[in-house]
Design a protein around this motif. Structure first.
Motif: not given
Length: 224
Positions: A103-105, A186-193, A195-201
């Motif tokens: 998500a960060e990169r 998960l991809v939506d959270a990565i797209a939003d950048g 990181g917390d939401a991506a890790a939770i997803a």
């Protein structure tokens, strides 16, 4: 029934070709849990002598994909509750970290690659191509790990995903539709950048997969 396949045309050493094909057939469910795998049978299936088969069996035993049973020889392993729990505990940690870093990169183009994999998975799910769904599931998670930019995560995940693919393939009939939806979040959270939401997803996804594996894989009857 698995169609016989002659191995030998590749540039890889014969034992490596046999090993790769044996792993593939076990992981894809062509040789299901409880299936007896004699050296003679595998040599016939692959069109080789028994020597490379014997060497390949030693490796997949070390992988945990087969067990040696007295007077029966090699038998495709049946995942048990303990093995599944241990696998998903490791997977949970790896994927949460990988998702956060991705998500960060990840760039917009890389996010588009993930969405393209999800679209292929949706199509495969709708047509009931569970083997393809399992391949795309592994490809998706390995791509997220690659986007983390962490080489240690990539190395560790490559080993773990041999078993993740195997278990997903065994549970794909029940998991595929849910897994696809979880991947979208998960991809939506990565797209939003985020990181917390991506890790939770990622954590929610792995937890759901672990429950499915515990319910489906460990209750599957062994072949005689």
């Amino acid at each position: 029934m698995v169609e016989p396949q002659t191995i030998g045309s590749s540039h890889l050493a014969l034992r490596d070709q046999v090993l790769a094909e044996l792993r593939r057939r076990i992981v894809d469910g062509d040789y299901p849990p409880g299936e007896r795998l004699t050296e003679d049978r595998l040599a016939s299936d692959f069109g080789t002598s028994r020597n490379p088969v014997r060497e390949a069996l030693r490796v997949v035993e070390a992988d945990g994909l087969v067990t040696l049973v007295p007077r029966r020889g090699a038998v495709v392993a049946t995942p048990d509750a303990s093995a599944v729990s241990e696998l998903f505990a490791v997977r949970s940690s790896l994927e949460s970290v990988a998702a956060r870093l991705a998500a960060e990169r990840a760039t917009p183009a890389q996010v588009a690659e993930l969405r393209a994999l999800l679209e292929k998975a949706r199509e495969a799910t709708e047509r009931g191509d569970l083997s393809q769904v399992a391949e795309l599931n592994s490809a998706f998670h390995m791509r997220v790990t690659e986007l983390s930019g962490n080489r240690w995560l990539r190395t560790l995940s490559a080993s773990v995903y041999l078993h993740v693919h195997w278990i997903f393939r065994l549970t794909a009939a029940h998991r595929a539709p849910h897994s696809w939806q979880e991947h979208i979040r998960l991809v939506d959270a990565i797209a939003d950048g985020d990181g917390d939401a991506a890790a939770i997803a990622a954590q929610v996804h792995v937890d759901a997969a672990a429950l499915a594996a515990a319910a489906d894989v460990t209750s599957a009857p062994e072949k005689g």
